[in-house]
Design a protein around this motif. Structure first.
Motif, PDB file in Angstrom:
ATOM      1  N   CYS A  74       0.648  -1.195   0.161  1.00 42.65           N
ATOM      2  CA  CYS A  74       0.096  -0.012   0.095  1.00 42.65           C
ATOM      3  C   CYS A  74       0.696   1.122  -0.110  1.00 42.65           C
ATOM      4  CB  CYS A  74      -0.974   0.006   1.367  1.00 42.65           C
ATOM      5  SG  CYS A  74       0.024   0.192   2.812  1.00 42.65           S
ATOM      6  N   GLN A  75       0.522   2.135  -0.712  1.00 44.45           N
ATOM      7  CA  GLN A  75       1.374   3.321  -0.851  1.00 44.45           C
ATOM      8  C   GLN A  75       0.298   4.552  -1.277  1.00 44.45           C
ATOM      9  OE1 GLN A  75       4.411   2.591  -3.412  1.00 44.45           O
ATOM     10  NE2 GLN A  75       3.079   1.425  -4.990  1.00 44.45           N
ATOM     11  N   TYR A  76       1.017   5.842  -1.049  1.00 40.86           N
ATOM     12  CA  TYR A  76       0.232   6.842  -1.853  1.00 40.86           C
ATOM     13  C   TYR A  76       1.053   7.779  -2.578  1.00 40.86           C
ATOM     14  CZ  TYR A  76       2.029   9.328   2.317  1.00 40.86           C
ATOM     15  OH  TYR A  76       3.031  10.023   3.405  1.00 40.86           O
ATOM     16  N   HIS A  77       0.774   8.348  -3.738  1.00 40.37           N
ATOM     17  CA  HIS A  77       1.600   9.346  -4.424  1.00 40.37           C
ATOM     18  C   HIS A  77       1.079  10.747  -4.248  1.00 40.37           C
ATOM     19  CE1 HIS A  77       3.515   6.026  -6.454  1.00 40.37           C
ATOM     20  NE2 HIS A  77       2.338   5.573  -6.711  1.00 40.37           N
ATOM     21  N   ILE A  78       1.878  11.818  -4.159  1.00 37.44           N
ATOM     22  CA  ILE A  78       1.400  13.084  -3.744  1.00 37.44           C
ATOM     23  C   ILE A  78       1.364  13.896  -5.393  1.00 37.44           C
ATOM     24  CG2 ILE A  78       1.820  15.080  -2.756  1.00 37.44           C
ATOM     25  CD1 ILE A  78       3.235  13.528  -0.642  1.00 37.44           C
TER      26      ILE A  78
ATOM     27  N   CYS B  20      -3.390  23.247  -4.516  1.00 36.31           N
ATOM     28  CA  CYS B  20      -4.057  21.989  -4.127  1.00 36.31           C
ATOM     29  C   CYS B  20      -2.996  20.645  -4.326  1.00 36.31           C
ATOM     30  CB  CYS B  20      -5.326  21.789  -5.110  1.00 36.31           C
ATOM     31  SG  CYS B  20      -6.166  20.188  -4.879  1.00 36.31           S
ATOM     32  N   LEU B  21      -3.012  19.794  -3.480  1.00 38.71           N
ATOM     33  CA  LEU B  21      -2.501  18.797  -3.511  1.00 38.71           C
ATOM     34  C   LEU B  21      -3.362  17.667  -3.700  1.00 38.71           C
ATOM     35  CD1 LEU B  21       0.554  18.776  -0.750  1.00 38.71           C
ATOM     36  CD2 LEU B  21       0.623  18.987  -3.165  1.00 38.71           C
ATOM     37  N   GLU B  22      -2.990  16.439  -4.658  1.00 38.97           N
ATOM     38  CA  GLU B  22      -3.967  15.235  -4.688  1.00 38.97           C
ATOM     39  C   GLU B  22      -2.962  14.019  -3.919  1.00 38.97           C
ATOM     40  OE1 GLU B  22      -5.634  14.340  -8.292  1.00 38.97           O
ATOM     41  OE2 GLU B  22      -6.058  12.243  -7.741  1.00 38.97           O
ATOM     42  N   LEU B  23      -3.896  13.366  -3.055  1.00 36.76           N
ATOM     43  CA  LEU B  23      -3.243  12.315  -2.599  1.00 36.76           C
ATOM     44  C   LEU B  23      -3.660  11.130  -3.362  1.00 36.76           C
ATOM     45  CD1 LEU B  23      -1.171  12.631  -0.113  1.00 36.76           C
ATOM     46  CD2 LEU B  23      -2.997  11.942   1.446  1.00 36.76           C
TER      47      LEU B  23
ATOM     48  N   ILE C 295      -8.057  13.779  -1.684  1.00 38.66           N
ATOM     49  CA  ILE C 295      -7.755  12.284  -1.641  1.00 38.66           C
ATOM     50  C   ILE C 295      -8.499  11.624  -2.828  1.00 38.66           C
ATOM     51  CG2 ILE C 295      -9.606  11.304  -0.133  1.00 38.66           C
ATOM     52  CD1 ILE C 295      -7.062  10.570   1.676  1.00 38.66           C
ATOM     53  N   SER C 296      -7.761  10.709  -3.552  1.00 38.58           N
ATOM     54  CA  SER C 296      -8.607   9.995  -4.378  1.00 38.58           C
ATOM     55  C   SER C 296      -8.030   8.549  -4.282  1.00 38.58           C
ATOM     56  CB  SER C 296      -8.132  10.395  -5.714  1.00 38.58           C
ATOM     57  OG  SER C 296      -6.989   9.621  -6.411  1.00 38.58           O
TER      58      SER C 296
ATOM     59  N   SER D 243     -13.849  13.370  -0.068  1.00 42.63           N
ATOM     60  CA  SER D 243     -15.004  12.909  -0.625  1.00 42.63           C
ATOM     61  C   SER D 243     -14.687  11.784  -1.719  1.00 42.63           C
ATOM     62  CB  SER D 243     -15.706  13.919  -1.476  1.00 42.63           C
ATOM     63  OG  SER D 243     -14.707  14.640  -2.394  1.00 42.63           O
ATOM     64  N   GLY D 244     -13.170  11.884  -1.727  1.00 38.39           N
ATOM     65  CA  GLY D 244     -12.850  10.444  -2.861  1.00 38.39           C
ATOM     66  C   GLY D 244     -12.581   9.400  -1.984  1.00 38.39           C
TER      67      GLY D 244
END
Lengths: 251, 380
Positions: free
Chosen positions: B8-12, B19-22, B55-56, B88-89
């Protein structure tokens, strides 16, 4: 019906050490009331009951039985008052080393000068009143939880008390047993003419039997409503009381 | 075979307008290594103009409360920095769990902080506890006296049936173990004495050693220690359980003093039984010594008997019996007091029992040494 006051609570503050449970409690229990102490779990209902029956002394204020200030009365007066109270504890609190008949016979033997045979007869009668005839020689551990509660009730009414205190009588009982216990309580009130003080948060019981009440609030640490629970449901404006009495439906 | 979890990981992904998207990917479940939150922090440090993060979860695989707790902690730290957080994502289940977790705000002042107490604080509270403990003990002793006077006047109420049961329990039922221990103590005394006394050819004095040792000290002491573990603990457990079950409250509210009804018969029974058990223990101990003497030292039964008879006086026996009376009082009193002071939980019953045994044994030994010094200085 008479509205003579039986118990008057005057500016009562309850505390464990420095930690205040409830303060500023003022209410009157009238003769032949079925008086409900209600409130959310942990608000101090059972603690209030312990103050009323003489197990825990108040941090401030007083409890009057008719015109006697209980906590300032002499030992003799105290024991005279306590003798006229019957208490049903949450767990039944039957003396586990004695049979049901012996449990009921003990207070009878202490406070009356009846003979052995008469005490036996009376014990059997009290057990029969709560639907346990034939169980005289059973030990508390040999009967079910609901039966223990009823046996506890039989012991509480052993001396035909003037005031009966109940600590969550229907807790841990199935709905039918709870209903039967409620009916039994009502019948005993009518036939014994006793005053009843009941700690409960069972809504069905509150509306079915209660005709007077106080509502304790754990946040503000005091009582926020009192009176007939059915009227409270209709008329009380306080959202906390309404939420409690409607199981949170009227927010 | 369950499928192995995907990492599991996240990209920024930086967007425009601060605005940042996670972007979450992989399986965010218990048992999987979660990425650290530091990357978000680094990104925020690089991009001080960031005003909100969204967050998506389009790449997200499985998830459980690990994910929820991750988001919850992230929300808190972003709140502190006044950065908006758009969740909301997230899958709808996660969102409702988050809503549930934040529905009731933390009550102020309920969180307990465990503070390292300073030495002075520990010392001070220890001293305060000792004072209140001592007061409690003294008032308990006072109450027992009052109860005893009521008993003498015939006003104390208890059931004689209970009294006989306790007598049975701490008298006859204790005989087997008292027999075993006393016999062994007699043997031990004789063995130790025999080895030393043989050096001087004074074998016969083993009888003196065993007889005086048993009657003055070991008989009363060993019986007391057995009874502390056996009966004192039983008293504490019995009364403690009655306290937990509100049975003691039920007695009190019925105007029956628990002290008269429960404590007095126990103290009376044990104080009556202890001297009898001690005398019995003395006899058995002497028999044990006799056994060693006869089988190992070539002393005849008659010799041993006569030597024993010669060596002890009534005073020796009396000192042991006086001790045993006091020990009985101590054991029963401490056992009952621990039981009555028991808290309202099952753990408290265990504690009460342990306290009863430990305190009884300590007080037995202390009382015994006081007696020994006292008798010594009085020349008894």
């Amino acid at each position: 019906m008479t509205t003579e006051a039986h118990i008057i609570v005057n500016d009562l503050t309850m505390a464990y050490g420095d930690f205040i449970i409830q303060q500023g409690l003022n209410f009157t229990v009238n003769k032949e009331d079925i008086f409900i102490l209600m409130g959310a779990s942990g608000c101090g209902k059972s603690t209030l009951l312990r103050h009323l029956v003489g197990l825990k002394s108040p941090a401030k204020g007083s409890v009057f039985y008719q015109d006697i200030d209980f906590w300032r009365a002499s030992e003799q007066e105290k024991s005279l008052i306590m003798r006229r109270n019957g208490i049903l504890y949450q767990s039944g609190a039957l003396w586990s080393a004695m049979t049901l008949a012996e449990n009921i016979a003990l207070p009878l033997g202490e406070y009356t000068n009846l003979g052995k045979a008469e005490i036996q007869e009376l014990a059997s009668l009290k057990l029969a009143l709560v639907g346990l005839s034939g169980f005289e020689n059973y030990y508390p551990s040999e009967i079910s939880g609901g039966m223990q509660k009823r046996a506890g009730l039989a012991r509480a009414i052993a001396l035909d008390p003037e005031i009966l205190f109940f600590d969550e009588p229907s807790a841990g009982l199935d709905p039918i047993s709870a209903k039967l216990l409620d009916d039994l309580i009502l019948e005993l009130r009518d036939s014994l003419g006793a005053t009843l003080v009941i700690v409960t948060h069972e809504l069905a019981s509150i509306f079915a039997i209660g005709n007077n009440s106080v509502f304790l609030d754990p946040e503000s640490k005091t009582m926020i409503a009192s009176g007939d629970p059915k009227l409270l449901l209709k008329e009380c404006d306080d959202s906390r009381v309404r939420q409690f009495l409607t199981r949170g439906k009227n927010k | 075979m369950p499928k192995p979890h995907l990492q599991c990981q996240y990209h920024i992904l930086p967007h425009k307008n601060g605005c940042l998207e996670l972007q979450l990917s992989g399986d965010w479940v218990i048992g999987n290594n979660l990425p650290s939150m530091n990357d978000v922090q680094t990104q925020l440090d690089q991009d001080p103009a960031t005003t909100h993060i969204k967050i998506s979860s389009t790449e997200l695989g499985m998830w459980d409360s690990r994910l929820v707790s991750f988001i919850l902690i992230l929300t808190k730290s972003l709140n502190d920095k006044k950065i908006a957080f758009d969740i909301s994502g997230l899958p709808s289940g996660t969102k409702s769990l988050l809503k549930l977790a934040t529905a009731v705000p933390e009550r102020t002042g309920v969180r307990k902080t465990r503070q390292q107490k300073s030495f002075l604080e520990i010392l001070g509270s220890g001293a305060i506890n000792t004072i209140s403990e001592t007061k409690a003990i003294l008032s308990f002793i006072g109450e027992i006296w009052l109860s005893f006077f009521r008993f003498i006047q015939g006003k104390a109420r208890f059931r004689y049936q209970d009294f006989w049961l306790v007598i049975q329990e701490c008298g006859p039922n204790a005989l087997p173990i008292v027999t075993l221990i006393s016999l062994l103590i007699g043997l031990i005394l004789a063995f130790i004495g025999a080895i030393q006394l043989q050096l001087f050819g004074a074998d016969i004095y083993v009888a003196n050693l065993v007889a005086i040792g048993m009657t003055r000290e070991m008989g009363a002491m060993m019986t007391a220690i057995i009874m502390a573990g056996r009966t004192g603990a039983a008293f504490a457990a019995k009364l403690g359980t009655m306290q937990v079950n509100e049975e003691i409250n039920a007695l009190n509210t019925m105007g029956i003093a628990a002290l008269d009804f429960l404590v007095l018969p126990r103290i009376l029974a044990l104080v009556l039984m202890m001297p009898l058990l001690t005398i019995y223990s003395n006899i058995i101990g002497i028999l044990g010594g006799m056994w060693v003497a006869v089988t190992m030292l070539d002393i005849s039964l008659i010799e041993y008997y006569l030597q024993t008879k010669q060596s002890i006086t009534l005073v020796d026996c009396a000192t042991g019996i006086i001790k045993s009376l006091v020990f009985g009082l101590l054991i029963a009193g401490i056992g009952c007091m621990s039981g009555l002071k028991c808290g309202r939980s099952s753990a408290a019953v265990g504690e009460a029992t342990t306290t009863a045994v430990v305190r009884s044994i300590v007080s037995i030994v202390v009382a015994d040494s006081i007696f020994t010094i006292l008798f010594q200085s009085l020349g008894i």
